[in-house]
Structures are given as C-alpha cells and as structure tokens.
Design an enzyme around this catalytic site. Structure first.
Site, PDB file in Angstrom:
ATOM      1  N   GLU A  12      41.559  26.568  64.849  1.00  0.00           N
ATOM      2  CA  GLU A  12      42.042  27.717  64.071  1.00  0.00           C
ATOM      3  C   GLU A  12      41.185  28.009  62.837  1.00  0.00           C
ATOM      4  OE1 GLU A  12      44.431  29.622  65.291  1.00  0.00           O
ATOM      5  OE2 GLU A  12      44.771  28.253  66.960  1.00  0.00           O
ATOM      6  N   VAL A  13      39.878  27.908  62.980  1.00  0.00           N
ATOM      7  CA  VAL A  13      39.007  28.228  61.852  1.00  0.00           C
ATOM      8  C   VAL A  13      38.275  29.555  62.047  1.00  0.00           C
ATOM      9  CG1 VAL A  13      38.677  25.840  61.136  1.00  0.00           C
ATOM     10  CG2 VAL A  13      37.090  26.858  62.793  1.00  0.00           C
ATOM     11  N   GLY A  14      38.467  30.196  63.201  1.00  0.00           N
ATOM     12  CA  GLY A  14      37.860  31.505  63.421  1.00  0.00           C
ATOM     13  C   GLY A  14      36.727  31.525  64.426  1.00  0.00           C
ATOM     14  N   LYS A  15      36.692  30.554  65.343  1.00  0.00           N
ATOM     15  CA  LYS A  15      35.607  30.498  66.325  1.00  0.00           C
ATOM     16  C   LYS A  15      35.567  31.712  67.237  1.00  0.00           C
ATOM     17  CE  LYS A  15      36.488  26.691  68.485  1.00  0.00           C
ATOM     18  NZ  LYS A  15      37.783  26.425  67.806  1.00  0.00           N
ATOM     19  N   THR A  16      36.742  32.182  67.666  1.00  0.00           N
ATOM     20  CA  THR A  16      36.761  33.292  68.633  1.00  0.00           C
ATOM     21  C   THR A  16      36.296  34.589  67.999  1.00  0.00           C
ATOM     22  OG1 THR A  16      38.534  32.222  69.881  1.00  0.00           O
ATOM     23  CG2 THR A  16      38.199  34.570  70.257  1.00  0.00           C
ATOM     24  N   LYS A  32      33.529  30.805  77.776  1.00  0.00           N
ATOM     25  CA  LYS A  32      34.390  29.760  77.213  1.00  0.00           C
ATOM     26  C   LYS A  32      34.548  28.703  78.305  1.00  0.00           C
ATOM     27  CE  LYS A  32      37.962  28.325  74.418  1.00  0.00           C
ATOM     28  NZ  LYS A  32      38.033  28.215  72.950  1.00  0.00           N
ATOM     29  N   ASP A  43      40.918  33.330  75.033  1.00  0.00           N
ATOM     30  CA  ASP A  43      39.821  33.702  74.139  1.00  0.00           C
ATOM     31  C   ASP A  43      38.845  34.642  74.836  1.00  0.00           C
ATOM     32  OD1 ASP A  43      40.932  32.170  72.148  1.00  0.00           O
ATOM     33  OD2 ASP A  43      39.692  30.414  72.538  1.00  0.00           O
ATOM     34  N   GLY A 100      33.201  26.702  72.071  1.00  0.00           N
ATOM     35  CA  GLY A 100      33.836  25.412  72.300  1.00  0.00           C
ATOM     36  C   GLY A 100      35.343  25.473  72.141  1.00  0.00           C
ATOM     37  N   GLY A 102      38.294  23.685  69.863  1.00  0.00           N
ATOM     38  CA  GLY A 102      38.536  22.804  68.735  1.00  0.00           C
ATOM     39  C   GLY A 102      37.243  22.369  68.086  1.00  0.00           C
TER      40      GLY A 102
END
Length: 205
Positions: A12-16, A32, A43, A100, A102
């Site tokens: 939940e840090v904004g990868k997508t 993905k 995603d 990735g 997580g």
C-alpha cells in the site's frame, strides 16, 4: 527495450499508481506476475483503466490467487504452490513494466521471494512512502538491491516529507524519478500529467 520492475518498501505504498504512470510515460506493456486477492478489480485491471495510450498491452498474471495475503499464504489457501519456473516473462517488442507484490522479500513459497523473480537485467524502481519506519525500510530495500548489482532508482509517493527524503537520497545515492503527490482522484488525466512529467527521466533511466 527496457524491462522495469516496480517494487515498494511495503504494501500500500502506491506501486500500482506508479506502474500506471511509468507504463503511460513509456507506452510500455504491463505485467503483474502474481496477483493475490481482489481479482475482480486486479492491479492489471486498474492499470488498464488508468492509461490512455493505444500501444500498451496488459499481459495476464502467471498466478491469480483468491486471498489478499502474502503470495505464499494465498497460494496455500488455494491449494497450490508457486513455482518460479512457471513465472515466464511475456514476449513483447515493447518496453515492459513489471509490478511486484508487496515488498522485496515477500515470500512466494518456502524458498523464494519477490527478489527471486527480479532478473539481473531489470531496472528497478523502488516506491517509497513516508511513515514511521519508512526510512529504515527504504534503505534496506535500496541497499539490498544495490548489493545485488541492480540499477535502482527511487520514486516518492504521497505528501512531501523533506527530512525523510533528503536522508534517503543522501544515504542511498540513487537517482530520483520524482514524486507522486496525494491526489483527490487518480484518473487518466492525472496519470497522463505525471507521465509527461517523468517521461524524460524514465527514457534516460
């Protein structure tokens, strides 16, 4: 053609969102490898809704797991075991953005982690978001990748936190792609705005 792996310092840090922006900026393909949970709004589906260019192809995940958990646990619930030999990079003549699941050392099975599917030739973008402990998590992630010989860059996500970002950049010494600010809504227009902003840096990365 570039193969860019997008990882985060945690979940939940904004990868997508970052992956959508990078995909749009380079008109790249997107993949993905492992999706765990939320299969109706995966995603891959989110990225497909956020990009505007007609060139991008969204490639099917190698594993689509039902439960939003660490891949090794989600796979166990589904009664399967993730085999990294079956995670086959899609064939394409285009740039490829790989997202990735997580963080870097999230387990896929008893032996392998996300790190084990990041090929040596991949360029890696680490998405870092400020929270208590994020400096430690970012330094561990970036420095581990550097020790393994990867070409690494950083992308900050969320509200600006200068003291956190300055010490991360100082201690890692890696290039900064830019920042994705907090936005009221991430839609195609917002994604396109950041794609234009980051395009030159991504093309030279």
């Amino acid at each position: 053609m570039k193969q860019i792996f997008v990882t985060g310092i945690s979940t939940e840090v904004g990868k997508t969102i970052a992956s959508a922006i990078i995909t749009e900026a380079l008109e790249a393909d997107y993949w993905k490898p492992i999706q765990a949970g939320d299969l109706d709004n995966s995603d891959s589906y989110k990225v497909s809704r956020l990009i505007s260019n007609p060139k991008t192809k969204i490639h099917k995940s190698s594993y689509e797991l039902q439960t939003p958990m660490s891949p090794h646990a989600a796979a166990d619930i589904d009664g399967i075991q993730i085999d990294t030999q079956k995670i086959i990079v899609p064939k394409t003549d285009n740039h490829l953005v790989i997202e990735g699941a997580g963080g870097l050392l999230v387990p896929l099975n008893n032996n392998d982690t996300i790190l084990d599917i990041i090929m040596p030739n991949y360029k890696v973008i680490v998405v870092s978001r400020h929270y208590l402990g994020s400096i430690n998590h970012t330094l561990l992630t970036v420095n581990w990748l550097k020790q393994k010989g990867y070409d690494v860059s950083l992308l900050f996500s969320g509200n600006e936190h200068p003291t956190t970002e300055q010490i991360i950049l100082h201690k890692t010494g890696v290039p900064l792609i830019g920042r994705i600010d907090e936005e009221a809504n991430f839609n195609k227009g917002v994604i396109q705005k950041y794609a234009v902003k980051f395009r030159e840096r991504l093309q030279s990365f």
